[in-house]
Design a protein around this motif. Structure first.
Motif, PDB file in Angstrom:
ATOM      1  N   LEU A  19       0.838  -1.200   0.000  1.00 33.16           N
ATOM      2  CA  LEU A  19       0.000   0.000   0.000  1.00 33.16           C
ATOM      3  C   LEU A  19       0.873   1.250   0.000  1.00 33.16           C
ATOM      4  O   LEU A  19       0.595   2.214  -0.725  1.00 33.16           O
ATOM      5  CB  LEU A  19      -0.944   0.001   1.201  1.00 33.16           C
ATOM      6  CG  LEU A  19      -1.827   1.240   1.362  1.00 33.16           C
ATOM      7  CD1 LEU A  19      -2.774   1.400   0.178  1.00 33.16           C
ATOM      8  CD2 LEU A  19      -2.606   1.158   2.663  1.00 33.16           C
ATOM      9  N   VAL A  23       0.609   3.999  -2.971  1.00 38.65           N
ATOM     10  CA  VAL A  23       0.225   5.390  -2.703  1.00 38.65           C
ATOM     11  C   VAL A  23       1.321   6.341  -3.183  1.00 38.65           C
ATOM     12  O   VAL A  23       1.041   7.345  -3.838  1.00 38.65           O
ATOM     13  CB  VAL A  23      -0.072   5.599  -1.198  1.00 38.65           C
ATOM     14  CG1 VAL A  23      -0.175   7.071  -0.856  1.00 38.65           C
ATOM     15  CG2 VAL A  23      -1.345   4.872  -0.800  1.00 38.65           C
ATOM     16  N   GLU A  46      -1.926   9.639   3.592  1.00 43.27           N
ATOM     17  CA  GLU A  46      -2.854   9.088   2.601  1.00 43.27           C
ATOM     18  C   GLU A  46      -3.163   7.620   2.913  1.00 43.27           C
ATOM     19  O   GLU A  46      -4.286   7.172   2.761  1.00 43.27           O
ATOM     20  CB  GLU A  46      -2.282   9.237   1.193  1.00 43.27           C
ATOM     21  CG  GLU A  46      -3.180   8.722   0.096  1.00 43.27           C
ATOM     22  CD  GLU A  46      -4.490   9.476  -0.045  1.00 43.27           C
ATOM     23  OE1 GLU A  46      -5.462   8.872  -0.566  1.00 43.27           O
ATOM     24  OE2 GLU A  46      -4.566  10.650   0.349  1.00 43.27           O
ATOM     25  N   LYS A  49      -5.661   7.584   5.714  1.00 43.33           N
ATOM     26  CA  LYS A  49      -6.986   7.973   5.231  1.00 43.33           C
ATOM     27  C   LYS A  49      -7.668   6.796   4.533  1.00 43.33           C
ATOM     28  O   LYS A  49      -8.842   6.516   4.766  1.00 43.33           O
ATOM     29  CB  LYS A  49      -6.861   9.159   4.272  1.00 43.33           C
ATOM     30  CG  LYS A  49      -8.186   9.710   3.828  1.00 43.33           C
ATOM     31  CD  LYS A  49      -8.171  10.939   2.934  1.00 43.33           C
ATOM     32  CE  LYS A  49      -6.900  11.427   2.405  1.00 43.33           C
ATOM     33  NZ  LYS A  49      -7.057  12.533   1.431  1.00 43.33           N
ATOM     34  N   ARG A  50      -6.909   6.088   3.688  1.00 41.99           N
ATOM     35  CA  ARG A  50      -7.483   4.950   2.965  1.00 41.99           C
ATOM     36  C   ARG A  50      -7.844   3.800   3.903  1.00 41.99           C
ATOM     37  O   ARG A  50      -8.892   3.169   3.745  1.00 41.99           O
ATOM     38  CB  ARG A  50      -6.510   4.458   1.898  1.00 41.99           C
ATOM     39  CG  ARG A  50      -6.350   5.453   0.766  1.00 41.99           C
ATOM     40  CD  ARG A  50      -5.420   4.929  -0.287  1.00 41.99           C
ATOM     41  NE  ARG A  50      -5.137   5.955  -1.283  1.00 41.99           N
ATOM     42  CZ  ARG A  50      -4.578   5.721  -2.442  1.00 41.99           C
ATOM     43  NH1 ARG A  50      -4.218   4.503  -2.779  1.00 41.99           N
ATOM     44  NH2 ARG A  50      -4.360   6.701  -3.284  1.00 41.99           N
ATOM     45  N   ASN A  53     -11.023   4.659   5.751  1.00 46.29           N
ATOM     46  CA  ASN A  53     -12.182   4.505   4.862  1.00 46.29           C
ATOM     47  C   ASN A  53     -12.536   3.041   4.661  1.00 46.29           C
ATOM     48  O   ASN A  53     -13.714   2.684   4.627  1.00 46.29           O
ATOM     49  CB  ASN A  53     -11.946   5.198   3.529  1.00 46.29           C
ATOM     50  CG  ASN A  53     -12.076   6.699   3.628  1.00 46.29           C
ATOM     51  OD1 ASN A  53     -12.790   7.212   4.482  1.00 46.29           O
ATOM     52  ND2 ASN A  53     -11.383   7.413   2.769  1.00 46.29           N
ATOM     53  N   LEU A  54     -11.524   2.179   4.524  1.00 44.12           N
ATOM     54  CA  LEU A  54     -11.789   0.742   4.402  1.00 44.12           C
ATOM     55  C   LEU A  54     -12.487   0.204   5.644  1.00 44.12           C
ATOM     56  O   LEU A  54     -13.422  -0.597   5.561  1.00 44.12           O
ATOM     57  CB  LEU A  54     -10.489  -0.030   4.168  1.00 44.12           C
ATOM     58  CG  LEU A  54      -9.914   0.015   2.772  1.00 44.12           C
ATOM     59  CD1 LEU A  54      -8.524  -0.614   2.758  1.00 44.12           C
ATOM     60  CD2 LEU A  54     -10.827  -0.712   1.798  1.00 44.12           C
TER      61      LEU A  54
END
Length: 67
Positions: A19, A23, A46, A49-50, A53-54
């Motif tokens: 990841l 990114v 980032e 943040k991802r 959200n997941l």
């Protein structure tokens, strides 16, 4: 300094590494010692943040299945 973080999910270290580079590639940032800490930190932000959200998506789906 020792790393005291314990992985909850075995094998997740490789997924986090993947990841990180994904990114960085999307943001056009070359990770490494020659890159400013601000740019390296942008990648970490980032990633966070991802991952948040997941997690939100996962729990929204779990809650929808319970109802």
């Amino acid at each position: 300094m020792s790393n005291t973080n314990k992985l909850v999910v075995p094998g997740s270290k490789m997924a986090i590494e993947n990841l990180k580079y994904e990114v960085a590639r999307e943001l056009g940032i070359q990770l490494g010692a020659d890159t400013s800490s601000r740019l390296n930190g942008t990648v970490g932000g980032e990633m966070t943040k991802r991952l948040v959200n997941l997690g939100k998506q996962y729990y929204a789906n779990v809650n929808n299945k319970i109802k």
